[in-house]
Motif scaffolding. Structure first.
Motif, PDB file in Angstrom:
ATOM      1  N   LYS A 167       0.823  -1.219   0.000  1.00  9.74           N
ATOM      2  CA  LYS A 167       0.000   0.000   0.000  1.00  9.74           C
ATOM      3  C   LYS A 167       0.851   1.260   0.000  1.00  9.74           C
ATOM      4  O   LYS A 167       0.559   2.217  -0.719  1.00  9.74           O
ATOM      5  N   TRP A 168       1.912   1.300   0.844  1.00  6.63           N
ATOM      6  CA  TRP A 168       2.721   2.506   0.933  1.00  6.63           C
ATOM      7  C   TRP A 168       4.193   2.207   0.657  1.00  6.63           C
ATOM      8  O   TRP A 168       4.670   2.359  -0.448  1.00  6.63           O
ATOM      9  N   HIS A 169       4.911   1.751   1.682  1.00  8.64           N
ATOM     10  CA  HIS A 169       6.346   1.578   1.544  1.00  8.64           C
ATOM     11  C   HIS A 169       6.758   0.200   2.050  1.00  8.64           C
ATOM     12  O   HIS A 169       5.912  -0.622   2.393  1.00  8.64           O
ATOM     13  N   THR A 170       8.061  -0.048   2.136  1.00  8.71           N
ATOM     14  CA  THR A 170       8.557  -1.374   2.500  1.00  8.71           C
ATOM     15  C   THR A 170       9.496  -1.299   3.701  1.00  8.71           C
ATOM     16  O   THR A 170       9.959  -0.216   4.096  1.00  8.71           O
ATOM     17  N   TRP A 171       9.799  -2.454   4.254  1.00  9.97           N
ATOM     18  CA  TRP A 171      10.786  -2.545   5.329  1.00  9.97           C
ATOM     19  C   TRP A 171      12.132  -2.001   4.873  1.00  9.97           C
ATOM     20  O   TRP A 171      12.815  -1.294   5.631  1.00  9.97           O
ATOM     21  N   GLU A 172      12.525  -2.295   3.649  1.00 13.69           N
ATOM     22  CA  GLU A 172      13.797  -1.812   3.117  1.00 13.69           C
ATOM     23  C   GLU A 172      13.822  -0.288   3.069  1.00 13.69           C
ATOM     24  O   GLU A 172      14.853   0.334   3.343  1.00 13.69           O
ATOM     25  N   ASP A 173      12.674   0.323   2.726  1.00 15.40           N
ATOM     26  CA  ASP A 173      12.589   1.786   2.749  1.00 15.40           C
ATOM     27  C   ASP A 173      12.800   2.317   4.169  1.00 15.40           C
ATOM     28  O   ASP A 173      13.480   3.329   4.381  1.00 15.40           O
ATOM     29  N   TYR A 174      12.224   1.627   5.134  1.00 12.29           N
ATOM     30  CA  TYR A 174      12.342   2.039   6.528  1.00 12.29           C
ATOM     31  C   TYR A 174      13.794   1.974   6.994  1.00 12.29           C
ATOM     32  O   TYR A 174      14.296   2.900   7.648  1.00 12.29           O
ATOM     33  N   VAL A 175      14.479   0.898   6.654  1.00 12.37           N
ATOM     34  CA  VAL A 175      15.882   0.735   7.051  1.00 12.37           C
ATOM     35  C   VAL A 175      16.732   1.842   6.433  1.00 12.37           C
ATOM     36  O   VAL A 175      17.550   2.480   7.110  1.00 12.37           O
ATOM     37  N   VAL A 205       4.046 -10.437  15.424  1.00  7.57           N
ATOM     38  CA  VAL A 205       4.561  -9.431  14.476  1.00  7.57           C
ATOM     39  C   VAL A 205       5.649  -8.615  15.150  1.00  7.57           C
ATOM     40  O   VAL A 205       6.696  -8.318  14.554  1.00  7.57           O
ATOM     41  N   ARG A 206       5.457  -8.248  16.426  1.00  8.81           N
ATOM     42  CA  ARG A 206       6.510  -7.520  17.151  1.00  8.81           C
ATOM     43  C   ARG A 206       7.809  -8.315  17.154  1.00  8.81           C
ATOM     44  O   ARG A 206       8.901  -7.766  16.990  1.00  8.81           O
ATOM     45  N   ARG A 207       7.679  -9.614  17.393  1.00 12.18           N
ATOM     46  CA  ARG A 207       8.874 -10.465  17.424  1.00 12.18           C
ATOM     47  C   ARG A 207       9.613 -10.397  16.094  1.00 12.18           C
ATOM     48  O   ARG A 207      10.846 -10.217  16.065  1.00 12.18           O
ATOM     49  N   GLU A 208       8.886 -10.524  14.986  1.00  9.55           N
ATOM     50  CA  GLU A 208       9.555 -10.472  13.682  1.00  9.55           C
ATOM     51  C   GLU A 208      10.192  -9.113  13.444  1.00  9.55           C
ATOM     52  O   GLU A 208      11.315  -9.034  12.922  1.00  9.55           O
ATOM     53  N   ARG A 209       9.493  -8.040  13.811  1.00 14.03           N
ATOM     54  CA  ARG A 209      10.047  -6.698  13.584  1.00 14.03           C
ATOM     55  C   ARG A 209      11.305  -6.476  14.431  1.00 14.03           C
ATOM     56  O   ARG A 209      12.305  -5.923  13.949  1.00 14.03           O
ATOM     57  N   MET A 210      11.272  -6.905  15.669  1.00 10.93           N
ATOM     58  CA  MET A 210      12.434  -6.713  16.531  1.00 10.93           C
ATOM     59  C   MET A 210      13.605  -7.579  16.066  1.00 10.93           C
ATOM     60  O   MET A 210      14.762  -7.149  16.138  1.00 10.93           O
ATOM     61  N   GLU A 211      13.331  -8.770  15.579  1.00 13.47           N
ATOM     62  CA  GLU A 211      14.397  -9.607  15.038  1.00 13.47           C
ATOM     63  C   GLU A 211      15.059  -8.932  13.851  1.00 13.47           C
ATOM     64  O   GLU A 211      16.290  -8.912  13.731  1.00 13.47           O
ATOM     65  N   ARG A 212      14.257  -8.351  12.969  1.00 12.15           N
ATOM     66  CA  ARG A 212      14.805  -7.679  11.793  1.00 12.15           C
ATOM     67  C   ARG A 212      15.556  -6.407  12.200  1.00 12.15           C
ATOM     68  O   ARG A 212      16.613  -6.102  11.660  1.00 12.15           O
ATOM     69  N   ALA A 213      14.996  -5.664  13.144  1.00 16.58           N
ATOM     70  CA  ALA A 213      15.664  -4.434  13.575  1.00 16.58           C
ATOM     71  C   ALA A 213      17.009  -4.746  14.229  1.00 16.58           C
ATOM     72  O   ALA A 213      18.009  -4.064  13.979  1.00 16.58           O
ATOM     73  N   ALA A 214      17.044  -5.790  15.057  1.00 17.62           N
ATOM     74  CA  ALA A 214      18.298  -6.152  15.720  1.00 17.62           C
ATOM     75  C   ALA A 214      19.360  -6.549  14.706  1.00 17.62           C
ATOM     76  O   ALA A 214      20.550  -6.261  14.887  1.00 17.62           O
TER      77      ALA A 214
END
Length: 463
Positions: A167-175, A205-214
């Motif tokens: 719909k808007w942007h991606t995780w890669e955009d966020y990084v 979902v929080r778990r996946e996001r925190m894993e990716r952020a870490a």
């Protein structure tokens, strides 16, 4: 009940403290149209000063401050800037350190996102250099970014739907945006740390996001952020969807601490109680059918979440939110957001029962404390203990239906101190002192003995 303070630190960093979401929207035109005026502003400000939040979080509508997302269009007279500046000055008087959140816009072309970050960094620089706001210590790029910047995974496709992922942007955009912001902050000479992840959606979902952020920010100077509105009752999850499974406040915090490592700051930048039927504007009902934030034992329940998070290794928590408020463009859109420590003007800013316990914790679990693990608790009675610039502190919560007698021994004995208790508030008193807590002098000597009422939190501090 015997509790034992161990030599094991819960975090290698001193505690950052507890705080609150405190936004300048209190002063905006919408809330003024709903009757808010000078006396109402003063009451909210007085309560903040009484709480002494150590940290706070604040939304910035960047496009309302920098029209067209142009730095050279920055308008210090814009209401969105003036209102936040007023609240920032109140928070500075409280001794509060602030997390500024680039709240919107996000529904813009990718190329404009960098311009929004440039504007936000400029706003922070002006606040520091021209408006004496040197207490902004964190910057968050977008509240709960898993919605505007989703990652792609089987879990996300089930929870969000495949169509929403594009719909808007991606995780890669966020990084990319966050790594760019780290460079911009450094170039501007700001003493500001980026807060990343800032996720809220179901625990899995929080778990996946925190894993990716870490994984993405492991070598960057960032603070890791997440939100938690999960009910702690196991009944809430019985037979539920495994995509929303939740281990508990302490267990989630401990998992995130293991992910980000022992040295990185980890803060729960939003949290509160919630129950069945909760949503963005309504906290839902607990397992007894009581409104989650109105129940007399709400103070013990919020203290339970705070202490469990500290036990799991978080460095600070900030509650959503200061008081009930209109956040949306019109009152008819969603109505008042009912997650506040006190109700809205229409309901006389009545203090909710849980606010007294949270304010007591804000006043006593101060920045600089090094917490130690405490052994010997139960599912309903448990504690944190530590020492900091203000002396020693022990906080004990009892969520059970019966009083608990607790004894803590310490090598060398205990100094004299004061025990303050926030017990259940079964009645509504509009003008009661805030916060309300009983205080007793305690000559502890060899052992600290405290009686904790049912559904209460007691904090002992050395004198």
């Amino acid at each position: 009940m015997q509790l034992t303070i161990t030599d094991t630190p819960l975090s290698p960093r001193p505690f950052l403290g507890l705080g609150v979401q405190a936004d300048g929207v209190l002063y905006n035109a919408l809330n003024a149209e709903c009757g808010c005026g000078v006396a109402d502003y003063a009451l909210n400000e007085e309560r903040l000063l009484a709480m002494r939040p150590a940290i706070a979080r604040m939304f910035f509508d960047v496009d309302a401050i920098c029209p067209g997302l142009r730095v050279d269009a920055f308008d210090p007279q814009a209401p969105a800037y003036a209102n936040n500046l007023r609240m920032l000055r109140v928070l500075k008087d409280c001794g509060t350190r602030v997390n500024a959140v680039l709240f919107k816009p996000f529904e813009i072309p990718l190329a404009q996102l960098d311009a929004a970050v440039d504007c936000m960094v400029h706003i922070l620089r002006v606040l520091r250099d021209e408006d004496d706001c040197d207490h902004i210590r964190w910057l968050t790029l977008y509240n709960e970014p898993e919605s505007p910047f989703p990652h792609d995974s089987p879990l996300m496709r089930r929870v969000f739907g495949a169509e929403r992922l594009s719909k808007w942007h991606t995780w890669e955009d966020y990084v990319r945006l966050n790594h760019g912001a780290i460079a911009r902050i450094a170039a501007a000479g700001l003493d500001v740390q980026l807060a990343v992840a800032d996720c809220v959606w179901g625990a899995q979902v929080r778990r996946e996001r925190m894993e990716r952020a870490a994984a993405e920010f492991h070598s960057a100077p960032v603070c890791y952020s997440y939100h938690n509105y999960n009910p702690e009752s196991r009944e809430f999850y019985a037979g539920g969807n495994p995509d929303y499974a939740y281990a508990g406040m302490r267990e989630e915090a401990a998992h995130f601490r293991a992910l980000v490592g022992p040295e990185a700051p980890l803060v729960t930048w939003e949290f509160n109680l919630a129950g069945t039927g909760f949503g963005s504007h309504f906290p839902g009902v607990d397992e007894r059918g009581s409104l989650a934030l109105e129940a007399p034992d709400g103070g013990a329940r919020i203290a339970d979440k705070v202490l469990r998070a500290i036990q799991g290794g978080v460095d600070g928590l900030s509650i959503w939110c200061m008081g009930d408020m209109h956040y949306m463009p019109t009152p008819q859109h969603h109505g008042v957001m009912r997650f506040g420590l006190w109700r809205y003007k229409w309901e006389n800013w009545t203090i909710r029962p849980y606010a007294h316990a949270y304010a007591l914790l804000c006043q006593t679990l101060r920045p600089g404390i090094v917490f130690r693990a405490v052994e010997g608790g139960t599912a309903t009675v448990h504690a944190v203990a530590g020492a900091g610039p203000g002396g020693r502190v022990v906080a004990i919560v009892n969520t059970g239906d019966a009083p608990a007698d607790v004894t803590l021994a310490m090598t060398g004995g205990w100094p004299a101190g004061t025990a303050r208790t926030a017990a259940p508030q079964a009645t509504w008193v509009k003008d009661m002192a805030f916060p309300q807590a009983t205080a007793d002098s305690v000559d502890a000597a060899a052992a600290l003995r405290l009686g904790i009422p049912a559904h209460a939190v007691t904090v002992w501090t050395s004198q």
